[in-house]
Design a protein around this motif. Structure first.
Motif, mmCIF file in Angstrom:
data_model
loop_
_atom_site.group_PDB
_atom_site.id
_atom_site.type_symbol
_atom_site.label_atom_id
_atom_site.label_comp_id
_atom_site.label_asym_id
_atom_site.label_seq_id
_atom_site.Cartn_x
_atom_site.Cartn_y
_atom_site.Cartn_z
ATOM 1 N N SER A 1 2.902 4.294 -13.062
ATOM 2 C CA SER A 1 2.243 3.159 -12.435
ATOM 3 C C SER A 1 0.933 2.893 -13.160
ATOM 4 O O SER A 1 0.451 3.712 -13.954
ATOM 5 N N THR A 2 0.365 1.724 -12.885
ATOM 6 C CA THR A 2 -0.908 1.370 -13.502
ATOM 7 C C THR A 2 -1.910 0.966 -12.421
ATOM 8 O O THR A 2 -1.512 0.415 -11.391
ATOM 9 N N PRO A 3 -3.183 1.266 -12.624
ATOM 10 C CA PRO A 3 -3.704 2.058 -13.732
ATOM 11 C C PRO A 3 -3.529 3.553 -13.469
ATOM 12 O O PRO A 3 -3.576 3.996 -12.322
ATOM 13 N N SER A 4 -3.317 4.303 -14.534
ATOM 14 C CA SER A 4 -3.284 5.763 -14.466
ATOM 15 C C SER A 4 -4.253 6.299 -15.507
ATOM 16 O O SER A 4 -4.391 5.711 -16.585
ATOM 17 N N PHE A 5 -4.899 7.406 -15.189
ATOM 18 C CA PHE A 5 -5.935 7.951 -16.056
ATOM 19 C C PHE A 5 -5.750 9.454 -16.218
ATOM 20 O O PHE A 5 -5.303 10.141 -15.301
ATOM 21 N N LEU A 6 -6.136 9.943 -17.381
ATOM 22 C CA LEU A 6 -6.279 11.375 -17.613
ATOM 23 C C LEU A 6 -7.705 11.612 -18.095
ATOM 24 O O LEU A 6 -8.147 10.995 -19.073
ATOM 25 N N VAL A 7 -8.417 12.490 -17.408
ATOM 26 C CA VAL A 7 -9.801 12.811 -17.753
ATOM 27 C C VAL A 7 -9.824 14.264 -18.207
ATOM 28 O O VAL A 7 -9.780 15.181 -17.381
ATOM 29 N N ASN A 8 -9.837 14.469 -19.522
ATOM 30 C CA ASN A 8 -9.668 15.820 -20.071
ATOM 31 C C ASN A 8 -8.476 16.522 -19.409
ATOM 32 O O ASN A 8 -8.553 17.681 -18.998
ATOM 33 N N GLY A 9 -7.372 15.795 -19.299
ATOM 34 C CA GLY A 9 -6.135 16.356 -18.779
ATOM 35 C C GLY A 9 -5.979 16.298 -17.280
ATOM 36 O O GLY A 9 -4.898 16.584 -16.766
ATOM 37 N N ARG A 10 -7.017 15.908 -16.557
ATOM 38 C CA ARG A 10 -6.951 15.843 -15.095
ATOM 39 C C ARG A 10 -6.484 14.449 -14.666
ATOM 40 O O ARG A 10 -7.112 13.462 -15.037
ATOM 41 N N PRO A 11 -5.419 14.337 -13.886
ATOM 42 C CA PRO A 11 -4.916 13.010 -13.519
ATOM 43 C C PRO A 11 -5.732 12.349 -12.423
ATOM 44 O O PRO A 11 -6.131 12.976 -11.452
ATOM 45 N N VAL A 12 -5.994 11.061 -12.600
ATOM 46 C CA VAL A 12 -6.582 10.214 -11.569
ATOM 47 C C VAL A 12 -5.725 8.961 -11.530
ATOM 48 O O VAL A 12 -5.534 8.299 -12.546
ATOM 49 N N PHE B 1 -14.379 8.984 -10.098
ATOM 50 C CA PHE B 1 -14.410 9.224 -11.542
ATOM 51 C C PHE B 1 -15.612 10.072 -11.923
ATOM 52 O O PHE B 1 -15.508 10.957 -12.775
ATOM 53 N N ALA B 2 -16.756 9.824 -11.302
ATOM 54 C CA ALA B 2 -17.956 10.588 -11.624
ATOM 55 C C ALA B 2 -17.752 12.070 -11.342
ATOM 56 O O ALA B 2 -18.149 12.932 -12.137
ATOM 57 N N GLU B 3 -17.131 12.366 -10.205
ATOM 58 C CA GLU B 3 -16.912 13.772 -9.857
ATOM 59 C C GLU B 3 -15.984 14.444 -10.860
ATOM 60 O O GLU B 3 -16.236 15.569 -11.307
ATOM 61 N N ARG C 1 0.819 -1.205 0.000
ATOM 62 C CA ARG C 1 0.000 0.000 0.000
ATOM 63 C C ARG C 1 0.855 1.257 0.000
ATOM 64 O O ARG C 1 0.543 2.238 -0.666
ATOM 65 N N LEU C 2 1.954 1.250 0.742
ATOM 66 C CA LEU C 2 2.853 2.399 0.719
ATOM 67 C C LEU C 2 3.440 2.598 -0.660
ATOM 68 O O LEU C 2 3.562 3.733 -1.151
ATOM 69 N N ALA C 3 3.820 1.488 -1.312
ATOM 70 C CA ALA C 3 4.364 1.598 -2.671
ATOM 71 C C ALA C 3 3.322 2.156 -3.622
ATOM 72 O O ALA C 3 3.620 2.996 -4.475
ATOM 73 N N ALA C 4 2.069 1.681 -3.490
ATOM 74 C CA ALA C 4 1.009 2.166 -4.360
ATOM 75 C C ALA C 4 0.750 3.645 -4.131
ATOM 76 O O ALA C 4 0.576 4.414 -5.076
ATOM 77 N N THR C 5 0.718 4.052 -2.866
ATOM 78 C CA THR C 5 0.507 5.468 -2.560
ATOM 79 C C THR C 5 1.629 6.316 -3.138
ATOM 80 O O THR C 5 1.393 7.393 -3.702
ATOM 81 N N GLY C 6 2.858 5.821 -3.014
ATOM 82 C CA GLY C 6 3.988 6.552 -3.588
ATOM 83 C C GLY C 6 3.869 6.682 -5.093
ATOM 84 O O GLY C 6 4.187 7.728 -5.667
ATOM 85 N N ALA C 7 3.388 5.624 -5.738
ATOM 86 C CA ALA C 7 3.215 5.677 -7.186
ATOM 87 C C ALA C 7 2.147 6.690 -7.575
ATOM 88 O O ALA C 7 2.286 7.408 -8.566
ATOM 89 N N VAL C 8 1.058 6.743 -6.802
ATOM 90 C CA VAL C 8 0.001 7.719 -7.057
ATOM 91 C C VAL C 8 0.550 9.136 -6.974
ATOM 92 O O VAL C 8 0.340 9.968 -7.859
ATOM 93 N N ILE C 9 1.272 9.415 -5.885
ATOM 94 C CA ILE C 9 1.832 10.757 -5.701
ATOM 95 C C ILE C 9 2.800 11.089 -6.825
ATOM 96 O O ILE C 9 2.788 12.201 -7.386
ATOM 97 N N ALA C 10 3.638 10.118 -7.189
ATOM 98 C CA ALA C 10 4.620 10.353 -8.253
ATOM 99 C C ALA C 10 3.924 10.673 -9.565
ATOM 100 O O ALA C 10 4.359 11.557 -10.320
ATOM 101 N N PHE C 11 2.828 9.960 -9.879
ATOM 102 C CA PHE C 11 2.111 10.217 -11.124
ATOM 103 C C PHE C 11 1.510 11.613 -11.141
ATOM 104 O O PHE C 11 1.640 12.354 -12.116
ATOM 105 N N VAL C 12 0.844 11.983 -10.044
ATOM 106 C CA VAL C 12 0.231 13.305 -9.982
ATOM 107 C C VAL C 12 1.289 14.397 -10.127
ATOM 108 O O VAL C 12 1.119 15.360 -10.887
ATOM 109 N N VAL C 13 2.392 14.253 -9.411
ATOM 110 C CA VAL C 13 3.468 15.246 -9.502
ATOM 111 C C VAL C 13 4.018 15.294 -10.917
ATOM 112 O O VAL C 13 4.232 16.376 -11.489
#
Length: 272
Positions: A209-220, A229-231, A9-21
């Protein structure tokens, strides 16, 4: 020493932060003219567009393809919102998204013409993932990408479960009509080139990391709940409406990545 689940979970959280940054560094690298408003011509023709929204629009242009007849996409090519997904077929969180979230997004948004989903192969777990990615492209050559995609993600598959003969069997179950052609396409140069095109696009945009998404340029990042995703989709659609375009222009107030408490993470190399 942390328990394995905690470490993951720590690795996944780190990957999320790294992607957003990484994505926001890419956004910043697109440049700014120092102002918050784009000149759209005579006054009153267009609403003002913030520098932040303008960068989102530019990032959308770098990620979304909107190609008519793309077998690895679902939804109208001119839908106001495009969700671009970067995934690996050995990624457990990617499977979670495919089984539980994407079907609801299709029903809620794609079928209404509001959303388009474009899939990108982004294998990060070696040769088995790359073979599965090429196989999905080969299935798409015969119009069965999503059926094969869903067979692959029906339950977790790793290693020998993604051997060529196993993939051919999944293609048969997914309705691919010409299995000999499927084998040729899977092993052909065009499949490798398509894979590299998707992967290089992801690297350029900061995907790690996977999965990574861009929603009209917004990273999720990560297999977030449907509500997340709905929001983001609703916000992007509202920005597109205010901009009066098909989603390539927006308005002030776009949000960045969403990661509420309770969301699941993503996979990164070495952290499956």
């Amino acid at each position: 020493m942390p328990a394995p689940s905690t470490t993951r979970r720590l690795a996944a959280t780190g990957a999320v932060i790294a992607f957003v940054v990484a994505v926001f560094l890419t956004v910043l690298a697109l440049g700014d003219d120092g102002g918050g408003v784009r000149d759209h011509g005579p006054a009153g023709d267009r609403p003002e567009v913030s520098a932040e929204q303008r960068r989102y629009d530019e990032l959308t242009g770098r990620s979304a393809r909107r190609t008519e007849g793309d077998p690895m996409a679902v939804g109208r090519a001119d839908a106001p919102v495009v969700l671009v997904e970067y995934a690996d077929y050995q990624c457990s969180y990617c499977g979670e998204f495919a089984r539980t979230t994407r079907p609801e997004l299709v029903e809620r948004y794609v079928e209404r013409g509001l959303l388009r989903i474009e899939f990108r192969n982004f294998p990060i777990f070696g040769a088995d993932s790359e073979r599965a990615a090429r196989a999905s492209w080969a299935a798409g050559r015969q119009g069965r990408f999503w059926e094969f995609h869903d067979e692959l993600f029906a339950h977790p598959r790793k290693g020998d479960a993604l051997a060529e003969d196993r993939l051919v069997e999944l293609a048969r179950r997914g309705g691919v009509p010409d299995l000999d052609r499927f084998r040729r396409d899977l092993n052909g140069e065009a499949a490798g080139a398509a894979l590299e095109r998707d992967r290089e696009q992801g690297y350029r945009l900061g995907v790690q990391s996977t999965p990574s998404f861009l929603v009209n340029g917004r990273p999720v990042a990560g297999a977030q709940p449907v509500s997340v995703f709905a929001e983001v989709i609703d916000d992007a659609a509202a920005a597109a409406r205010r901009g009066g375009t098909d989603g390539t222009e927006g308005a002030d107030g776009a949000d960045g990545a969403r990661r509420p408490d309770g969301g699941t993470g993503g996979d990164e190399p070495g952290g499956r």
